[in-house]
Write an enzyme that holds these catalytic residues in place. Structure first.
Site, PDB file in Angstrom:
ATOM      1  N   HIS A  18     -21.545  13.483  -1.591  1.00 57.91           N
ATOM      2  CA  HIS A  18     -20.747  13.007  -2.730  1.00 57.91           C
ATOM      3  C   HIS A  18     -21.037  11.522  -2.993  1.00 57.91           C
ATOM      4  O   HIS A  18     -21.210  11.108  -4.136  1.00 57.91           O
ATOM      5  CB  HIS A  18     -19.240  13.143  -2.444  1.00 57.91           C
ATOM      6  CG  HIS A  18     -18.743  14.552  -2.326  1.00 57.91           C
ATOM      7  ND1 HIS A  18     -17.928  14.969  -1.302  1.00 57.91           N
ATOM      8  CD2 HIS A  18     -18.927  15.635  -3.113  1.00 57.91           C
ATOM      9  CE1 HIS A  18     -17.625  16.244  -1.458  1.00 57.91           C
ATOM     10  NE2 HIS A  18     -18.238  16.687  -2.544  1.00 57.91           N
ATOM     11  N   LYS A  42      -5.927  25.694  -2.322  1.00 59.56           N
ATOM     12  CA  LYS A  42      -6.891  25.543  -1.227  1.00 59.56           C
ATOM     13  C   LYS A  42      -6.196  25.015   0.012  1.00 59.56           C
ATOM     14  O   LYS A  42      -5.323  24.153  -0.085  1.00 59.56           O
ATOM     15  CB  LYS A  42      -7.988  24.558  -1.639  1.00 59.56           C
ATOM     16  CG  LYS A  42      -9.033  25.186  -2.530  1.00 59.56           C
ATOM     17  CD  LYS A  42     -10.210  24.261  -2.639  1.00 59.56           C
ATOM     18  CE  LYS A  42     -11.358  24.932  -3.360  1.00 59.56           C
ATOM     19  NZ  LYS A  42     -12.511  24.052  -3.498  1.00 59.56           N
ATOM     20  N   ARG A  91     -26.611  21.451  -5.604  1.00 59.97           N
ATOM     21  CA  ARG A  91     -27.364  21.404  -4.354  1.00 59.97           C
ATOM     22  C   ARG A  91     -28.388  22.524  -4.256  1.00 59.97           C
ATOM     23  O   ARG A  91     -29.561  22.309  -4.007  1.00 59.97           O
ATOM     24  CB  ARG A  91     -26.405  21.493  -3.160  1.00 59.97           C
ATOM     25  CG  ARG A  91     -25.521  20.284  -2.982  1.00 59.97           C
ATOM     26  CD  ARG A  91     -24.397  20.586  -2.049  1.00 59.97           C
ATOM     27  NE  ARG A  91     -23.627  21.722  -2.543  1.00 59.97           N
ATOM     28  CZ  ARG A  91     -22.509  22.167  -2.015  1.00 59.97           C
ATOM     29  NH1 ARG A  91     -22.023  21.606  -0.954  1.00 59.97           N
ATOM     30  NH2 ARG A  91     -21.872  23.189  -2.545  1.00 59.97           N
ATOM     31  N   SER A 129     -18.302  20.375   1.813  1.00 59.11           N
ATOM     32  CA  SER A 129     -16.992  20.027   2.375  1.00 59.11           C
ATOM     33  C   SER A 129     -16.441  21.180   3.200  1.00 59.11           C
ATOM     34  O   SER A 129     -15.846  20.967   4.258  1.00 59.11           O
ATOM     35  CB  SER A 129     -16.003  19.679   1.267  1.00 59.11           C
ATOM     36  OG  SER A 129     -16.375  18.494   0.650  1.00 59.11           O
TER      37      SER A 129
HETATM   38  O1  PNS Z   1     -15.162  20.208  -5.179  1.00 57.02           O
HETATM   39  P1  PNS Z   1     -14.832  21.484  -5.888  1.00 57.02           P
HETATM   40  O2  PNS Z   1     -13.746  22.220  -5.138  1.00 57.02           O
HETATM   41  O3  PNS Z   1     -16.039  22.338  -6.128  1.00 57.02           O
HETATM   42  O4  PNS Z   1     -14.252  21.067  -7.315  1.00 57.02           O
HETATM   43  C1  PNS Z   1     -13.801  22.034  -8.217  1.00 57.02           C
HETATM   44  C2  PNS Z   1     -12.973  21.390  -9.337  1.00 57.02           C
HETATM   45  C3  PNS Z   1     -11.788  20.661  -8.759  1.00 57.02           C
HETATM   46  C4  PNS Z   1     -13.828  20.426 -10.118  1.00 57.02           C
HETATM   47  C5  PNS Z   1     -12.503  22.562 -10.270  1.00 57.02           C
HETATM   48  O5  PNS Z   1     -11.847  23.515  -9.516  1.00 57.02           O
HETATM   49  C6  PNS Z   1     -11.581  22.075 -11.388  1.00 57.02           C
HETATM   50  O6  PNS Z   1     -12.026  21.493 -12.332  1.00 57.02           O
HETATM   51  N1  PNS Z   1     -10.273  22.342 -11.239  1.00 57.02           N
HETATM   52  C7  PNS Z   1      -9.294  21.960 -12.210  1.00 57.02           C
HETATM   53  C8  PNS Z   1      -8.728  23.172 -12.930  1.00 57.02           C
HETATM   54  C9  PNS Z   1      -9.555  23.533 -14.141  1.00 57.02           C
HETATM   55  O7  PNS Z   1      -9.759  22.751 -15.041  1.00 57.02           O
HETATM   56  N2  PNS Z   1     -10.056  24.780 -14.145  1.00 57.02           N
HETATM   57  C10 PNS Z   1     -10.832  25.296 -15.244  1.00 57.02           C
HETATM   58  C11 PNS Z   1     -12.279  24.888 -15.126  1.00 57.02           C
HETATM   59  S1  PNS Z   1     -13.207  26.133 -14.440  1.00 57.02           S
END
Ligand code: PNS
Length: 162
Positions: A18, A42, A91, A129
């Site tokens: 990150h 989570k 990745r 992570s």
């Molecule tokens: O590090 P991660 O867990 O891959 O991040 C995922 C994240 C937090 C970016 C994604 O889950 C997110 O944007 N969550 C907010 C809810 C949302 O907007 N959901 C609709 C988009 S798919």
């Protein structure tokens, strides 16, 4: 006009991968907003305040990098911040499907928002992570995958739970 980008994620915990993406993004943008998701579904190892605190500490000397938290839809957070670009790291091919779904969904929710991708540096492409979380929960050392500040914070958290 200031070129800003949002780099969203769970960051549970923030990894060296990150950090690499955030620093590279800061070379291409005037402002990088690291947006830490408040995600109750989570099972997190660090709570939201711990995650935000440690990321702020790591980037405290870089004025281009801001850290914020958000709840709910990412596109709403982006709108509130008046930022039109979301950055995600890519990745492996395994990431592609998930990222494609997320980018498309976000664009359907708000067509003014674009997602861009940065390919992970080969040195960090194997780090995730969730893998780190597993190692830590099982009592292993994730030292080489995370910054010192995260390691210290995690030690504090795990010792408290003992
Ligand atoms: O590090 P991660 O867990 O891959 O991040 C995922 C994240 C937090 C970016 C994604 O889950 C997110 O944007 N969550 C907010 C809810 C949302 O907007 N959901 C609709 C988009 S798919």
């Amino acid at each position: 006009m200031k070129k800003s980008v949002i780099y969203p994620g769970s960051f549970d915990p923030l990894t060296n991968g990150h950090i690499n993406i955030i620093k590279r993004a800061a070379n291409s943008f005037d402002e990088v907003v690291v947006a830490v998701a408040i995600n109750s579904s989570k099972s997190s190892i660090m709570n939201i305040d711990q995650r935000v605190k440690v990321i702020k500490k790591i980037f405290r000397n870089n004025k281009k990098i801001k850290v914020d938290k958000f709840k709910g839809l990412l596109v709403r957070f982006a709108k509130k911040k008046k930022i039109k670009t979301i950055l995600r790291g890519m990745r492996t091919v395994q990431d592609f499907e998930y990222e494609l779904q997320m980018a498309t969904s976000n664009n359907k929710l708000d067509s003014t928002i674009e997602t861009i991708f940065m390919v992970a540096d080969a040195n960090y492409a194997h780090i995730s992570s969730s893998l780190i979380k597993d190692i830590i929960k099982l009592g292993g050392s994730a030292k080489e995958f995370i910054p010192k500040a995260v390691e210290i914070e995690l030690k504090k958290i795990l010792n408290k739970d003992k």
